[in-house]
Design a protein around this motif. Sequence first.
Motif, PDB file in Angstrom:
ATOM      1  N   UNK A 604      18.233   8.242  63.803  1.00 51.05           N
ATOM      2  CA  UNK A 604      18.885   7.148  63.386  1.00 51.05           C
ATOM      3  C   UNK A 604      18.739   5.906  64.503  1.00 51.05           C
ATOM      4  N   UNK A 605      18.680   6.416  65.634  1.00 44.78           N
ATOM      5  CA  UNK A 605      18.385   5.550  66.854  1.00 44.78           C
ATOM      6  C   UNK A 605      19.854   5.072  67.180  1.00 44.78           C
ATOM      7  N   UNK A 612      26.651   8.366  55.800  1.00 43.33           N
ATOM      8  CA  UNK A 612      25.890   8.950  54.822  1.00 43.33           C
ATOM      9  C   UNK A 612      25.511  10.236  55.312  1.00 43.33           C
ATOM     10  N   UNK A 613      24.859  10.993  54.338  1.00 46.04           N
ATOM     11  CA  UNK A 613      24.255  12.262  54.618  1.00 46.04           C
ATOM     12  C   UNK A 613      22.776  12.309  55.093  1.00 46.04           C
ATOM     13  N   UNK A 625      20.241  19.827  55.096  1.00 46.33           N
ATOM     14  CA  UNK A 625      21.511  19.119  55.515  1.00 46.33           C
ATOM     15  C   UNK A 625      21.794  19.174  56.924  1.00 46.33           C
ATOM     16  N   UNK A 626      22.079  17.799  57.431  1.00 43.53           N
ATOM     17  CA  UNK A 626      22.661  17.966  58.733  1.00 43.53           C
ATOM     18  C   UNK A 626      24.053  17.397  59.100  1.00 43.53           C
ATOM     19  N   UNK A 627      24.958  18.260  59.435  1.00 47.26           N
ATOM     20  CA  UNK A 627      26.138  17.871  59.611  1.00 47.26           C
ATOM     21  C   UNK A 627      26.576  17.466  60.875  1.00 47.26           C
ATOM     22  N   UNK A 663      31.820  25.150  50.647  1.00 45.84           N
ATOM     23  CA  UNK A 663      31.502  23.948  50.082  1.00 45.84           C
ATOM     24  C   UNK A 663      31.369  23.097  51.379  1.00 45.84           C
ATOM     25  N   UNK A 664      30.124  22.540  50.867  1.00 47.73           N
ATOM     26  CA  UNK A 664      29.476  21.587  52.239  1.00 47.73           C
ATOM     27  C   UNK A 664      29.134  19.970  51.522  1.00 47.73           C
ATOM     28  N   UNK A 665      28.075  19.891  50.920  1.00 52.93           N
ATOM     29  CA  UNK A 665      27.481  18.684  50.313  1.00 52.93           C
ATOM     30  C   UNK A 665      28.263  18.499  48.982  1.00 52.93           C
ATOM     31  N   UNK A 666      28.876  19.343  48.332  1.00 53.92           N
ATOM     32  CA  UNK A 666      29.233  19.222  47.074  1.00 53.92           C
ATOM     33  C   UNK A 666      30.783  18.278  46.792  1.00 53.92           C
ATOM     34  N   UNK A 667      30.667  17.611  45.855  1.00 52.74           N
ATOM     35  CA  UNK A 667      31.662  16.750  45.265  1.00 52.74           C
ATOM     36  C   UNK A 667      33.048  17.561  44.802  1.00 52.74           C
ATOM     37  N   UNK A 668      34.181  16.931  44.831  1.00 60.02           N
ATOM     38  CA  UNK A 668      35.192  17.747  44.483  1.00 60.02           C
ATOM     39  C   UNK A 668      35.037  18.342  42.875  1.00 60.02           C
ATOM     40  N   UNK A 669      34.432  17.762  42.238  1.00 59.71           N
ATOM     41  CA  UNK A 669      34.025  18.053  40.851  1.00 59.71           C
ATOM     42  C   UNK A 669      32.975  19.249  40.699  1.00 59.71           C
TER      43      UNK A 669
END
Length: 698
Positions: A604-605, A612-613, A625-627, A663-669
């Motif tokens: 991103x510099x 964001x993801x 994905x990068x966390x 759970x990583x990228x998942x929403x609560x639902x």
Amino acid sequence: MALELMSPAGSLESAMAAIAGGADAIYFGAGDFNARRSAKNISGEELPELLRYCRLRGVHTYVTVNTLLTDRELQKAASLISTLNREGASAVIVQDLGVLRMVRALAPDLPVHASTQMTVHDLAGAIACKEMGFSRVVLSRELPLDEIRFITERCGIETEVFCHGALCMCYSGQCYLSAAIGGRSGNRGLCAQPCRMAYGFDGGKPAPWLSLKDLSLCTHLQELEQAGVACVKIEGRMKRPEYTALVTSIYKKAIQQGRAPTQEEMKQLEQVFSRSGFTDGYYTGKTGSQMFGVRREEDARAARGVYAQARQLYEGKENPRVPIHLSFTALEGREMKLTVTDGDGFSYEAQAPMAEWAISRATTQEEVARNLSKTGGTVFYPEKMDIALDPMLRIPASTINAMRRQCLDGLTSLRRRSPRRREGEWQPGARRLEHQGEPGLIFQVQRFDQLSAPLLVLYPDYVYLPLEECVRHLPECIALQQEKGIQVAPVLPRIMFDSQWPPFLEMLRQCKKAGIGQVVCSNVGHAALLKESGFALRGDFGLNIMNSQALKELKAQGLQSATLSFEMTFPQMRDVSKALPCEAIVYGRLPLMIFENCAIRRGAGKCACKEGQHFLSDKTGRQFPLFPEPGCRNTLYNSEPVVLSDKKKDYTRLGLRYVRLCFTTESAQECAAVARRYDQGLTIEGRFTRGLYYRGVE
């Protein structure tokens, strides 16, 4: 103590090249259980003679037994350890805690070094290694000088640092990328180096996002010596003998002469192997894009030009490297005597009949010294000489030469002998009773808001979440425990330098005071750090547990549960005698790499972890994905989640106490929907993987 220089020996020829180049020690594999299984390594027939060859020359031999082993491999490893002990290897380098346990039982006098694959990067980790019986720890390559010095001054055992050669993007021992993509495990010695391929950041143009330049600390050797480091290590068991000879000789001269390499030597180092030059970015704390590079065609052409020159360093010559003290006595009425002693405590004596009186000319001390000094063609050279000679004696040169040869032959024989060591016994022990029936449930989340009411209605036994997230939502976490009976366990950062620990220790104190009683540990240092804290310690995947003996060692270190490696198959998990309650990850994107050089900042510099993801994509379009992690680090997750929701019968038979849904990228639902499918034993739609549980790794 002088800084020890250790060189790679991927083959017998490379071992000879390293020794001729001046290595104080070599490291090599001698069986199937080493982290460079693709190297030629040292055969069973070559091993005894190589060990004798090195002992004669005062070269230490460190044998790599540094991969993860399954239970069914332990007996073969035990045989190898017994052989190494009997034949006199200087030490073994170990990653697997089960192998450590075996070494202590089978060979109590054989020194053990903690491999860099153990991911020891802080003082607590080094102290844990000391308490477990290691005599040396190989520190993670990512440490800057200040952290190296801090650990070395306080840990109470020797430290070793890589000084030259290839750098992995991921912390050693924590990389699962090669295993997940192609079934070739770095923890099992067969990494396929997918980090050298091109990736795109957030869908951008492919570039070497994970391909670091080779390390070179040749201008920092004196700093490392002053910091108390015992040994610097050259990487390269997969490289040619010419590489080993040239790099070793340049580093050896720099250490001996207390200087940096010359411009010409630096040019030779680049020519023999580099990836667009070298980097010292981790050591100096100057990370960034300048640390990355690839192997170019012009790099390969430059190497071919120096191979012939490098071969001259080791082909067909013996460099004298063992200093000796010669003491010669020739006095009237007494037998002549020559005693030769080395610096390692070996001594040999030769005698001859008393000398005759000189008729015309007596033998001088200079003549005796000249004959005693003729050690050419051997590994010895005279460092000190004492001569007691009556002035009127005549001694034939042939007599002095014969006495010298006899002493040197005798000293050679003594030095080649294996050291006398105790030999013990090891048995795997009785099999422990395993958990019967359906395992309990653990949910691991990245964010507290993933813990919705529809998810928690399934009443997991535990909820895991990052320590920082736990502290941010401490009242809600305590409510979970008190109102729903769900235990909350904060997960400690896998990587945390000593200088970065204070705020996290304060967070732990807050958790303890509020009523949190469990904490999830990712490396051996956590157990040492928190031994007296009152927390129940739960072992995470980063401990790389793959066999019953490793579980026993974790139990001895105070852990109360453990996570089995996700590089295992289900049958291998079933084989494990579970000295501790065990869990396995049965859902989620697996964490494939953790790295020190922030890919998000580079892509991103700017610092964009909260914007964001982010992801890396490979040539097939798969997105990884990068966390962000504490300390401006990143974890790279797999492009697809492991899904075993329809395989409950399979993992219920393994004797596991718990299974974990990550759970990583998942929403609560989405979290709740996945958990319901697991509860019902139903499959999940979409792209997923079965992980390595059915296909396994090499």
